[in-house]
Structures are given as C-alpha cells and as structure tokens.
Design a protein around this motif. Structure first.
Motif, PDB file in Angstrom:
ATOM      1  N   TYR A 367       0.864  -1.187   0.000  1.00 23.45           N
ATOM      2  CA  TYR A 367       0.000   0.000   0.000  1.00 23.45           C
ATOM      3  C   TYR A 367       0.898   1.234   0.000  1.00 23.45           C
ATOM      4  O   TYR A 367       1.893   1.292   0.733  1.00 23.45           O
ATOM      5  CB  TYR A 367      -0.887   0.029   1.245  1.00 23.45           C
ATOM      6  N   THR A 368       0.548   2.212  -0.816  1.00 27.94           N
ATOM      7  CA  THR A 368       1.297   3.471  -0.806  1.00 27.94           C
ATOM      8  C   THR A 368       0.745   4.392   0.269  1.00 27.94           C
ATOM      9  O   THR A 368      -0.459   4.415   0.545  1.00 27.94           O
ATOM     10  CB  THR A 368       1.229   4.178  -2.170  1.00 27.94           C
ATOM     11  N   ILE A 369       1.646   5.161   0.898  1.00 31.51           N
ATOM     12  CA  ILE A 369       1.287   6.119   1.942  1.00 31.51           C
ATOM     13  C   ILE A 369       1.180   7.496   1.301  1.00 31.51           C
ATOM     14  O   ILE A 369       2.151   8.009   0.742  1.00 31.51           O
ATOM     15  CB  ILE A 369       2.359   6.130   3.049  1.00 31.51           C
ATOM     16  N   ASN A 370      -0.013   8.088   1.365  1.00 28.42           N
ATOM     17  CA  ASN A 370      -0.269   9.378   0.727  1.00 28.42           C
ATOM     18  C   ASN A 370      -0.870  10.346   1.740  1.00 28.42           C
ATOM     19  O   ASN A 370      -1.686   9.944   2.579  1.00 28.42           O
ATOM     20  CB  ASN A 370      -1.236   9.215  -0.447  1.00 28.42           C
ATOM     21  N   VAL A 371      -0.491  11.617   1.652  1.00 24.58           N
ATOM     22  CA  VAL A 371      -0.978  12.625   2.590  1.00 24.58           C
ATOM     23  C   VAL A 371      -1.308  13.916   1.853  1.00 24.58           C
ATOM     24  O   VAL A 371      -0.851  14.154   0.735  1.00 24.58           O
ATOM     25  CB  VAL A 371       0.063  12.921   3.696  1.00 24.58           C
ATOM     26  N   LYS A 372      -2.106  14.742   2.498  1.00 24.04           N
ATOM     27  CA  LYS A 372      -2.329  16.111   2.042  1.00 24.04           C
ATOM     28  C   LYS A 372      -3.025  16.872   3.153  1.00 24.04           C
ATOM     29  O   LYS A 372      -3.528  16.284   4.119  1.00 24.04           O
ATOM     30  CB  LYS A 372      -3.154  16.162   0.761  1.00 24.04           C
ATOM     31  N   ASN A 373      -3.071  18.202   3.012  1.00 22.56           N
ATOM     32  CA  ASN A 373      -3.787  19.045   3.963  1.00 22.56           C
ATOM     33  C   ASN A 373      -5.135  19.455   3.379  1.00 22.56           C
ATOM     34  O   ASN A 373      -5.400  19.279   2.191  1.00 22.56           O
ATOM     35  CB  ASN A 373      -2.951  20.267   4.331  1.00 22.56           C
ATOM     36  N   PHE A 374      -5.981  20.011   4.215  1.00 24.51           N
ATOM     37  CA  PHE A 374      -7.328  20.375   3.773  1.00 24.51           C
ATOM     38  C   PHE A 374      -7.306  21.351   2.600  1.00 24.51           C
ATOM     39  O   PHE A 374      -8.194  21.322   1.747  1.00 24.51           O
ATOM     40  CB  PHE A 374      -8.126  20.990   4.930  1.00 24.51           C
ATOM     41  N   ASP A 375      -6.316  22.235   2.553  1.00 20.68           N
ATOM     42  CA  ASP A 375      -6.283  23.257   1.502  1.00 20.68           C
ATOM     43  C   ASP A 375      -5.535  22.791   0.249  1.00 20.68           C
ATOM     44  O   ASP A 375      -5.311  23.580  -0.664  1.00 20.68           O
ATOM     45  CB  ASP A 375      -5.664  24.548   2.032  1.00 20.68           C
ATOM     46  N   GLU A 376      -5.163  21.529   0.186  1.00 20.45           N
ATOM     47  CA  GLU A 376      -4.448  20.995  -0.966  1.00 20.45           C
ATOM     48  C   GLU A 376      -5.355  20.080  -1.787  1.00 20.45           C
ATOM     49  O   GLU A 376      -6.158  19.331  -1.223  1.00 20.45           O
ATOM     50  CB  GLU A 376      -3.203  20.219  -0.508  1.00 20.45           C
ATOM     51  N   LYS A 377      -5.217  20.135  -3.096  1.00 20.15           N
ATOM     52  CA  LYS A 377      -6.043  19.328  -3.983  1.00 20.15           C
ATOM     53  C   LYS A 377      -5.412  17.968  -4.295  1.00 20.15           C
ATOM     54  O   LYS A 377      -6.121  16.997  -4.525  1.00 20.15           O
ATOM     55  CB  LYS A 377      -6.319  20.085  -5.284  1.00 20.15           C
TER      56      LYS A 377
END
Length: 426
Positions: A367-377
């Motif tokens: 499984y790949t680990i992916n992240v982002k913040n609320f203001d990122e698309k």
C-alpha cells in the motif's frame, strides 16, 4: 463467569424475553393480549399499549447486565430491582386487577435477588494488569504478532457475528473505551463493527521528502502490524463492503524492543461499496459516511456521543512517533492508503481469501502512503507499507486492539475541511 453469574444471566434473560413476549403484543393489541391471559380488558387501551412500549424499552437496558453482570453492574442491579416495584404495584397499590403481572415479577424477584447477591459476593478479582484499561506501558512487535497470529482458522473460514440486538447497547460502551484504552493486546473480546479480518506484519517506509515529523519524515522505517477488515455483515463479493485498515507503527526494526506504537485507522466508505475486488478502494482517515441509515446511526449518533468528529481520525500518533518531548510536531490533515500500481486483481468470493498473500508477487501486498492538507487538492506520496506475512485467525479477530485517539480541533485548519462533513469545534 462463576456458576452464580451464569444462572443470574439465564434468569435475567428469561425476564427480558418475558417482557418482549408480553410487551410487544400489548403495543399493537392490548385487549387481545389481556383476554388471552384471562385478565380484565382495559377501558383505555391506548395507555395499556403505551405501558407495553415502556416495558419493551426498559428491558433493553437490562441486556448489558444480562450479558456480563460484572462489567455492567448498574444494568444488572436495574434488571433485578425493577421487579419489586411491579410486585408492590399489582399486589398492594392496585390489587386484584392484573394479578398475573405481579406474580411474574414476584417469581423473577425470588430468583434474581439472591442470585445477584451471590454473583457479586463471588466476583473474581483481577489477576493481571490486562484487566485495567489504563495499565499500559507499550508492547513488543514480537508479542503482538504471536497473539495476533494465534488460533488459525480451518476451512471453511468462520463468520464472526458483529453488533446485534443483544450487543447494541454494548456498542456505546465499546465506542467510549476505544478512545482511552491504548493496549495493543486485550483479553478475549468481540469486535462489534469490524468483526472479520486478516492480520498482517510488515514494514513502514517513508522514502520521499516530507515537511512532516515523526514517522512521516523521510528515512523513517519501522515494523508495522496491520488488520484489514470489513464493517458490517457483508463480507463477500457482491455485498456492500466497508473495508478498513488499522495499523500499528513501531519506531524500531527490532521485534523484541518494547515500545508504544503509533496507531492509525483508515476506511474506504462507511456505508460500504460494491466492488469486484476489495483492493480497488482507497482508504482514508476521513471517509464519507454515505446514505445508509445504519452507518449514519452509528457514526452520526452513537460515535458522536463520545467524540465530536468521529468520522475524522487524526494521525498525530504517527507524526509524534520518535519526537522528543517538547519537540516540533507537524502533522498532515489527511492520510490515504492505496494499493500500489501493478498489483494483480484476485478473484475470490470472501474478501479474506482475496487478501491471502500467496496470491501476490513475492507474497507481499504493498500500500502506498499518501498525505495532504485540507487546503491541498493533490495527494503526495511519501512511501509504502509492505505487508509480507499474514494470518486469518482467532487472535486477529478477538485479541488485537487498535487505539483510536480523540479528535483534537485546530480551528483555522479545520474550517477548510470538506463541507459535506461540518466541523464541530469543542
């Protein structure tokens, strides 16, 4: 359970069933029921019907005490001492009107009261720290794997029953416990939502540059214990399946080193979704609830009673992992796991058979680990989770526990959360 507790459970359940046998018909046909029991017909059947409804509702509060009088002692006491007022009501306050109901309560009293006393006098004393939910100083990866891989199932794979009528009230208690109980291994217990699963061991690797701290930072490697499971009754292809992946990241590569792992919880779609392959879905820490009434009841009502934003599971246990006390902590808002590109699709009816590692290249599921913040698309890929050993067993379904941290609001950032899930600030 000692013999007194066992008999007490039987008698309380007998009283609950009796309440349903009388109360349910009384709701819809009060005078028919009274005539059947050779009792005087009611001159006001509406109030009699309402009394039947109250009897049924009250009986629901007896269920936890009937299942476990030691864990739910107040419910056990309520189930017992709700009977004497019925005796006084039908024998002394309004005698000779509905004596049958007074006799039923009297018989139950004569059995329940002494059995309750004997049950409590013979209450077993806790013998290990496992009986104290606040007693926790970490675990080793090795011991968690030993317990989580114990008791392998034979064929065909058993189906573990989740939440039902007799355990619905228990769900409230378990939902609250999960927020405070940090133990990795618990005494034997029933999982009420994600009852059927597969446990894995493997590696957590962050290979890309990252602004985040702890085990989201580049170069972080640790041992990981994970459980892939399905919420609800549907576990086969064609059912609506809500897949979840819960994990523990150990800040070490030494399986014998004792540590407090960072827990995370991800789900694809709380209502469940029909997919040909269970690996088609993406798992996040902020899943959609969906239109299902049952999922909305559990998530919007029951879980919200114990946590303000139950659908959102923050990942600060990972970003604080290995950080010195007082050190700077930077945590991504959103966390998503996705099966690595090129992973073959496995056809199987039961999701547990689909997830057997011998069906994947090198016996490894990535499984790949992916992240982002609320203001990122866009999502940013940071690394991978490599699952290289597994077990489908009783220890996985009945002993391994994943702590769910309570929501910690960050008002400025939370205001950017998706509009379909309004933020409630504490």
């Amino acid at each position: 359970m000692n013999k007194y507790a066992v008999w007490f459970r039987h008698i309380v359940w007998l009283g609950i069933i009796q309440d349903w046998v009388i109360g349910l018909p009384a709701i819809f046909a009060p005078n028919w029921l009274l005539e059947l029991l050779h009792q005087r017909p009611s001159q006001d059947p509406v109030w009699t019907s309402f009394a039947g409804l109250l009897v049924v509702l009250l009986s629901l509060f007896y269920i936890p005490g009937a299942n476990d009088p030691y864990r739910y002692t107040p419910n056990a006491v309520l189930a017992t001492f709700a009977r004497p007022p019925g005796v006084l009501f039908f024998f002394f306050l309004y005698p000779n009107i509905y004596p049958a109901f007074g006799i039923i309560d009297l018989v139950l009293c004569l059995f329940q009261i002494p059995l309750l006393i004997l049950t409590m006098l013979n209450k077993p004393q806790p013998s290990t720290p496992d009986n104290d939910v606040f007693e926790y100083d970490g675990s080793t990866y090795k011991e968690v794997k030993e317990v989580g891989f114990s008791g392998p199932y034979g064929e065909p794979l058993p189906y573990q029953q989740g939440v039902g009528l007799t355990t619905f009230v228990q769900l409230f208690n378990d939902a609250a416990r999960n927020l405070f109980d940090r133990r990795d291994i618990r005494p034997h217990y029933d999982k009420l939502i994600h009852a059927n699963g597969v446990c894995y061991t493997g590696l957590w690797k962050i290979t890309e540059d990252s602004p985040y701290t702890g085990y989201f930072s580049k170069g972080s490697e640790g041992l990981v214990f994970a459980r892939l499971s399905v919420a609800g009754a549907g576990i086969k292809r064609g059912d609506r399946r809500a897949l979840g992946l819960a994990g523990k990241v150990y800040p070490t590569l030494n399986p014998d080193e004792k540590a407090k792992p960072g827990n995370f919880v991800t789900v694809d779609y709380l209502t469940g979704i029909k997919t040909k392959h269970i690996t088609d879905t993406e798992l996040t820490n902020f899943p959609d609830v969906g239109p299902d009434i049952g999922a909305k009841l559990v998530n919007r009502v029951i879980f919200r009673l114990v946590d303000k934003r139950p659908g959102f599971r923050q990942v600060f246990p990972i970003s604080t992992l290995g950080v010195e006390p007082g050190g700077k902590v930077v945590t991504p808002d959103l966390f998503m796991l996705r099966v690595a590109e090129g992973t073959p699709k496995i056809d199987a009816e039961d999701f547990r058979d689909e997830l057997r590692l011998e069906k994947y290249p090198n016996h490894t599921l990535v499984y790949t680990i992916n992240v982002k913040n609320f203001d990122e698309k866009e999502w940013t890929k940071l690394g991978v989770i490599e699952l290289n050993d597994y077990a489908i067993c009783e220890g996985c379904d009945k002993r391994i526990h994943f702590w769910i941290p309570r929501d910690i609001p960050v008002p400025k950032r939370d205001s950017l959360a998706r509009p379909s899930d309004p933020v409630v600030i504490k």
